[in-house]
Scaffold this active site. Structure first.
Site, PDB file in Angstrom:
ATOM      1  N   ALA A  65       0.860  -1.174   0.000  1.00  0.00           N
ATOM      2  CA  ALA A  65       0.000   0.000   0.000  1.00  0.00           C
ATOM      3  C   ALA A  65       0.903   1.232   0.000  1.00  0.00           C
ATOM      4  O   ALA A  65       2.039   1.180   0.481  1.00  0.00           O
ATOM      5  CB  ALA A  65      -0.874  -0.015   1.243  1.00  0.00           C
ATOM      6  N   GLY A 109       0.532  -5.007   0.923  1.00  0.00           N
ATOM      7  CA  GLY A 109      -0.671  -5.072   0.093  1.00  0.00           C
ATOM      8  C   GLY A 109      -0.397  -5.691  -1.275  1.00  0.00           C
ATOM      9  O   GLY A 109      -1.311  -6.235  -1.901  1.00  0.00           O
ATOM     10  N   GLU A 112      -0.630  -9.282  -0.717  1.00  0.00           N
ATOM     11  CA  GLU A 112      -2.052  -9.569  -0.458  1.00  0.00           C
ATOM     12  C   GLU A 112      -2.869  -9.527  -1.755  1.00  0.00           C
ATOM     13  O   GLU A 112      -3.759 -10.347  -1.962  1.00  0.00           O
ATOM     14  CB  GLU A 112      -2.603  -8.569   0.563  1.00  0.00           C
ATOM     15  CG  GLU A 112      -1.946  -8.746   1.932  1.00  0.00           C
ATOM     16  CD  GLU A 112      -2.335  -7.648   2.911  1.00  0.00           C
ATOM     17  OE1 GLU A 112      -1.928  -6.488   2.706  1.00  0.00           O
ATOM     18  OE2 GLU A 112      -3.063  -7.933   3.864  1.00  0.00           O
ATOM     19  N   GLU A 132       4.663  -5.040   7.081  1.00  0.00           N
ATOM     20  CA  GLU A 132       3.915  -3.967   7.762  1.00  0.00           C
ATOM     21  C   GLU A 132       4.377  -3.770   9.193  1.00  0.00           C
ATOM     22  O   GLU A 132       4.260  -2.679   9.755  1.00  0.00           O
ATOM     23  CB  GLU A 132       2.410  -4.283   7.746  1.00  0.00           C
ATOM     24  CG  GLU A 132       1.756  -4.216   6.375  1.00  0.00           C
ATOM     25  CD  GLU A 132       1.722  -5.543   5.633  1.00  0.00           C
ATOM     26  OE1 GLU A 132       2.535  -6.438   5.943  1.00  0.00           O
ATOM     27  OE2 GLU A 132       0.887  -5.674   4.717  1.00  0.00           O
TER      28      GLU A 132
HETATM   29  C1  HXC Z   1       5.059   4.423  -1.149  1.00  0.00           C
HETATM   30  C2  HXC Z   1       6.940   3.431  -2.035  1.00  0.00           C
HETATM   31  C3  HXC Z   1       6.582   2.193  -1.497  1.00  0.00           C
HETATM   32  C4  HXC Z   1       5.348   2.118  -0.749  1.00  0.00           C
HETATM   33  C5  HXC Z   1       8.440   1.932  -2.551  1.00  0.00           C
HETATM   34  N1  HXC Z   1       8.103   3.239  -2.684  1.00  0.00           N
HETATM   35  N2  HXC Z   1       7.529   1.277  -1.819  1.00  0.00           N
HETATM   36  N3  HXC Z   1       6.187   4.533  -1.863  1.00  0.00           N
HETATM   37  N4  HXC Z   1       4.632   3.259  -0.611  1.00  0.00           N
HETATM   38  N5  HXC Z   1       4.888   0.967  -0.229  1.00  0.00           N
HETATM   39  C6  HXC Z   1       8.827   4.283  -3.395  1.00  0.00           C
HETATM   40  C7  HXC Z   1      10.020   4.771  -2.585  1.00  0.00           C
HETATM   41  O1  HXC Z   1       9.630   5.717  -1.628  1.00  0.00           O
HETATM   42  C8  HXC Z   1      10.877   5.382  -3.685  1.00  0.00           C
HETATM   43  O2  HXC Z   1      10.377   6.656  -4.051  1.00  0.00           O
HETATM   44  C9  HXC Z   1      10.616   4.448  -4.871  1.00  0.00           C
HETATM   45  O3  HXC Z   1       9.387   3.788  -4.588  1.00  0.00           O
HETATM   46  C10 HXC Z   1      11.709   3.410  -5.040  1.00  0.00           C
HETATM   47  O4  HXC Z   1      11.886   2.735  -3.806  1.00  0.00           O
HETATM   48  P1  HXC Z   1      13.313   2.544  -3.101  1.00  0.00           P
HETATM   49  O5  HXC Z   1      13.034   2.311  -1.667  1.00  0.00           O
HETATM   50  O6  HXC Z   1      14.234   3.648  -3.467  1.00  0.00           O
HETATM   51  O7  HXC Z   1      13.816   1.202  -3.828  1.00  0.00           O
HETATM   52  P2  HXC Z   1      14.764   0.082  -3.211  1.00  0.00           P
HETATM   53  O8  HXC Z   1      15.889   0.690  -2.452  1.00  0.00           O
HETATM   54  O9  HXC Z   1      15.082  -0.823  -4.352  1.00  0.00           O
HETATM   55  O10 HXC Z   1      13.862  -0.693  -2.138  1.00  0.00           O
HETATM   56  C11 HXC Z   1      12.734  -1.407  -2.549  1.00  0.00           C
HETATM   57  C12 HXC Z   1      11.836  -1.787  -1.340  1.00  0.00           C
HETATM   58  C13 HXC Z   1      11.537  -0.545  -0.498  1.00  0.00           C
HETATM   59  C14 HXC Z   1      12.560  -2.854  -0.488  1.00  0.00           C
HETATM   60  C15 HXC Z   1      10.570  -2.437  -1.910  1.00  0.00           C
HETATM   61  O11 HXC Z   1      11.038   0.481  -1.355  1.00  0.00           O
HETATM   62  C16 HXC Z   1      10.513  -0.771   0.576  1.00  0.00           C
HETATM   63  O12 HXC Z   1      10.850  -1.317   1.626  1.00  0.00           O
HETATM   64  N6  HXC Z   1       9.286  -0.323   0.337  1.00  0.00           N
HETATM   65  C17 HXC Z   1       8.227  -0.403   1.329  1.00  0.00           C
HETATM   66  C18 HXC Z   1       7.688  -1.814   1.455  1.00  0.00           C
HETATM   67  C19 HXC Z   1       6.576  -1.908   2.501  1.00  0.00           C
HETATM   68  O13 HXC Z   1       6.784  -1.594   3.687  1.00  0.00           O
HETATM   69  N7  HXC Z   1       5.401  -2.329   2.093  1.00  0.00           N
HETATM   70  C20 HXC Z   1       4.236  -2.468   2.978  1.00  0.00           C
HETATM   71  C21 HXC Z   1       3.450  -1.190   2.958  1.00  0.00           C
HETATM   72  S1  HXC Z   1       2.075  -1.222   4.118  1.00  0.00           S
HETATM   73  P3  HXC Z   1      11.224   8.004  -3.795  1.00  0.00           P
HETATM   74  O14 HXC Z   1      10.335   9.076  -4.344  1.00  0.00           O
HETATM   75  O15 HXC Z   1      11.446   8.065  -2.342  1.00  0.00           O
HETATM   76  O16 HXC Z   1      12.479   7.788  -4.568  1.00  0.00           O
HETATM   77  C22 HXC Z   1       0.916  -2.151   3.371  1.00  0.00           C
HETATM   78  C23 HXC Z   1      -0.375  -2.332   4.137  1.00  0.00           C
HETATM   79  C24 HXC Z   1      -1.378  -3.101   3.354  1.00  0.00           C
HETATM   80  O17 HXC Z   1       1.101  -2.635   2.306  1.00  0.00           O
HETATM   81  C25 HXC Z   1      -2.729  -3.100   4.033  1.00  0.00           C
HETATM   82  C26 HXC Z   1      -3.546  -1.926   3.656  1.00  0.00           C
HETATM   83  C27 HXC Z   1      -4.962  -1.976   4.196  1.00  0.00           C
END
Ligand code: HXC
Length: 258
Positions: A65, A109, A112, A132
């Protein structure tokens, strides 16, 4: 309808939906989830579509998400406005088969969403996770329930509690994905599976989806009973007659979804 966060191509009975927010690794924001729900609803209603494939980029199916969109939300935003769930509930009503073709990250997400599809074909580059916990929350669109059904309690609990990622081989070993293919072949393999499904009777493929999903919703005895009734019902269709006659006459069936 023109979409901004997904691409939609329809050919030979298959709708291919490609998530398209490359700058955010296909993070699921409300626009993307809304467009995705509309695209699958339209595909479900379209005479031209018999199977749906959802994929992302080489680097990410979806990295979760959209954290930036979510960060400032309140309980009221989440609860009263049903942020996310209105769209995912629409997605889950789809009656035609949906294949997730996953390369790169399928996190939070994103993992999911893949699990909400009917089966997952993974590229050897795929990484699945429910991180998460690192954000101070938990999975919210089915991850705690679906991942546990797919891979068992121990592995699911470990993944949700530690946030560690699972690679494609482990995902296949654990029953999360149907198979692993080389990343370069992912789209072709998923499309080929979808085209194979699109050749069948739509009545039968919808019945498979409906009936297999019962296995997750009810007792074994109820599920077996449901399967029996569904099997019997298919004998009211022309496609059953055609399917069996074509086998006996040693020719390809011509299904007409009747
Ligand atoms: C918003 C995101 C994002 C996310 C990546 N980006 N994941 N933006 N939400 N979930 C953005 C980063 O901010 C960045 O933008 C660009 O995408 C590239 O990501 P990087 O981090 O620079 O890439 P990398 O170093 O290769 O790392 C990849 C990654 C990391 C390991 C996937 O991005 C990461 O950990 N992302 C978050 C994963 C996460 O926590 N997902 C769960 C979310 S909560 P900028 O502009 O900064 O360069 C969820 C809840 C679901 O999903 C339930 C809902 C009801």
């Amino acid at each position: 309808m023109a979409y901004e966060t997904i691409n939609l191509e329809i050919s030979d009975g298959v709708a291919l939906i490609t998530l398209n927010r490359p700058d955010a690794l296909n993070a699921l924001n409300s626009q993307l989830l809304g467009e995705l729900a509309t695209a699958v609803e339209d595909a479900d209603a379209s005479e031209k579509v018999r199977c749906i494939v959802i994929t992302g980029s080489d680097k990410a199916f979806a990295a979760g998400a959209d954290i930036k969109e979510m960060a400032d939300k309140s309980f009221v935003d989440m609860y009263r406005n049903n942020f996310f769930w209105a769209e995912t509930d629409r997605f889950l009503k789809t009656r035609k088969p949906i294949i997730a073709a996953v390369a790169g990250y399928a996190l939070g997400g994103g993992c999911e969403l893949a699990m909400m599809c009917d089966f997952i074909i993974a590229a050897d580059s795929a990484k699945f996770g429910q991180p998460e916990i690192n954000l101070g929350v938990i999975a919210g669109i089915g991850g705690t329930q679906r991942l546990t059904r797919f891979v068992g309690k121990s592995k699911s609990m470990e993944m949700h509690l530690t946030g560690r990622f699972m690679d494609a081989q482990e995902a296949e070993r654990s029953g999360l994905v149907s198979r692993v293919v080389p990343a370069k072949k992912l789209k072709d393999e998923a499309m080929s599976a979808a085209h194979k499904i699109a050749e069948k009777s739509l009545l039968a493929t919808m019945a498979v989806k409906d009936t297999v999903n019962r296995a997750y919703e009810t007792t074994m005895a109820e599920g077996i009973n449901y399967e029996r009734r569904m099997f019997q019902s298919l004998f009211a269709t022309e496609d059953q007659t055609e399917g069996m006659e074509s086998y006996i006459e040693k020719r390809e069936p011509q299904f007409r979804d009747k």
